[in-house]
Design a protein around this motif. Structure first.
Motif, short mmCIF file in Angstrom:
data_model
loop_
_atom_site.label_atom_id
_atom_site.label_comp_id
_atom_site.label_asym_id
_atom_site.label_seq_id
_atom_site.Cartn_x
_atom_site.Cartn_y
_atom_site.Cartn_z
N CYS A 62 4.44 7.71 0.50
CA CYS A 62 4.91 7.26 1.58
C CYS A 62 4.69 5.79 1.61
CB CYS A 62 4.60 8.28 2.84
SG CYS A 62 4.81 9.99 2.78
N ASP A 63 5.63 5.18 2.35
CA ASP A 63 5.41 3.69 2.49
C ASP A 63 4.69 3.31 4.00
OD1 ASP A 63 7.38 3.97 4.61
OD2 ASP A 63 8.64 2.62 3.95
N ASN A 64 4.26 4.26 4.74
CA ASN A 64 3.28 4.18 5.78
C ASN A 64 2.21 5.28 6.04
OD1 ASN A 64 4.38 6.12 8.02
ND2 ASN A 64 6.14 5.52 6.72
N ASP A 65 1.55 4.65 6.84
CA ASP A 65 0.03 5.62 7.16
C ASP A 65 0.31 6.57 8.29
OD1 ASP A 65 -0.23 4.07 9.24
OD2 ASP A 65 -2.38 3.27 8.61
N ASN A 66 1.76 6.68 8.90
CA ASN A 66 1.95 7.51 9.90
C ASN A 66 0.81 7.27 11.06
OD1 ASN A 66 3.52 9.41 10.87
ND2 ASN A 66 2.29 11.17 10.44
N PRO A 96 0.76 -1.01 -0.07
CA PRO A 96 -0.04 -0.06 -0.11
C PRO A 96 0.68 1.20 0.18
CG PRO A 96 -0.19 -1.12 2.20
CD PRO A 96 0.64 -2.05 1.45
N VAL A 97 0.35 2.28 -0.71
CA VAL A 97 0.85 3.53 -0.75
C VAL A 97 0.12 4.62 -0.05
CG1 VAL A 97 1.92 5.42 -2.22
CG2 VAL A 97 2.01 3.18 -2.91
N TYR A 98 0.69 5.58 0.81
CA TYR A 98 -0.03 6.38 1.45
C TYR A 98 0.55 7.85 0.89
CZ TYR A 98 -1.74 2.57 4.15
OH TYR A 98 -2.17 1.29 4.53
N GLY A 99 -0.28 8.98 1.17
CA GLY A 99 0.27 10.23 0.73
C GLY A 99 0.52 10.93 1.70
N SER A 100 1.48 11.91 1.90
CA SER A 100 1.84 12.96 2.70
C SER A 100 1.33 14.21 2.39
CB SER A 100 3.37 13.04 3.21
OG SER A 100 4.16 13.40 1.91
N ASP A 101 1.12 14.49 1.07
CA ASP A 101 0.54 15.50 0.35
C ASP A 101 -0.15 15.23 -0.95
OD1 ASP A 101 2.55 15.57 -1.65
OD2 ASP A 101 3.75 16.76 -0.22
N ASP A 102 -0.50 15.81 -1.77
CA ASP A 102 -1.11 15.37 -3.09
C ASP A 102 -0.24 15.01 -4.26
OD1 ASP A 102 -0.25 18.14 -3.83
OD2 ASP A 102 -2.22 18.86 -4.45
N HIS A 103 1.20 15.21 -3.73
CA HIS A 103 2.06 14.52 -4.96
C HIS A 103 3.10 13.66 -4.28
CE1 HIS A 103 3.15 18.49 -3.19
NE2 HIS A 103 4.49 17.98 -3.55
N THR A 104 3.20 13.41 -3.03
CA THR A 104 4.14 12.51 -2.54
C THR A 104 3.81 11.37 -1.89
OG1 THR A 104 5.35 14.65 -2.04
CG2 THR A 104 6.14 12.67 -0.71
#
Length: 148
Positions: A114-118, A104-112
């Motif tokens: 991240c490998d985790n959901d923080n 799964p891929v998660y986003g830290s903003d609308d164009h990045t």
């Protein structure tokens, strides 16, 4: 990080995905090439990672400014069901060649990506489809596969 404030390239791989128009949230501005989502309460389109929004549903194909309008006054064409090249997260959030495909891929903003959901604070963006030579992450976005 923060959402984009200017247009970005769609940066897709292969053939175009599916495209359709979605009504835009009143008070929102969306930039071409940024990931988008819909507000859970109203179904209106907003930049991905907006508070109250669900998982990514695709990328905006053009910019639209509905900051002075009401819900649905403007519509934005989005593209979905495609693999996109996305900026990789940093430090402990980054993908690598060792990351298993279809993670799964998660986003830290609308164009990045991240490998985790923080700890459950990041929304689902798509699935990991490998790395590019320049360090970009390949992400398949398909709302039918979203973890809602």
């Amino acid at each position: 990080m923060s959402n984009t404030t200017a247009e970005l390239a769609l940066d897709g791989i292969g053939q175009d995905g599916r495209r359709f128009h979605v009504p835009v949230d009143g008070g929102s501005e969306i930039f071409a090439g940024g990931f988008v989502a819909t507000l859970i309460a109203t179904g209106m389109l907003v930049p991905f990672t907006t508070a109250g929004a669900g998982p990514a549903i695709g990328k905006a194909t053009h910019s639209i400014d509905n900051t002075g309008g009401s819900d649905g006054d403007e519509r934005c064409m989005i593209e979905t069901d495609r693999v996109y090249r996305v900026t990789n997260g940093t430090a402990g959030d980054a993908f690598s060649e060792a990351t298993p495909l279809y993670s799964p891929v998660y986003g830290s903003d609308d164009h990045t990506a991240c490998d985790n959901d923080n700890g459950g604070t990041r929304q689902y963006m798509g699935v990991f489809m490998g790395m590019e030579d320049d360090g970009k992450v390949r992400v398949r976005v398909n709302p039918a596969l979203a973890e809602i």
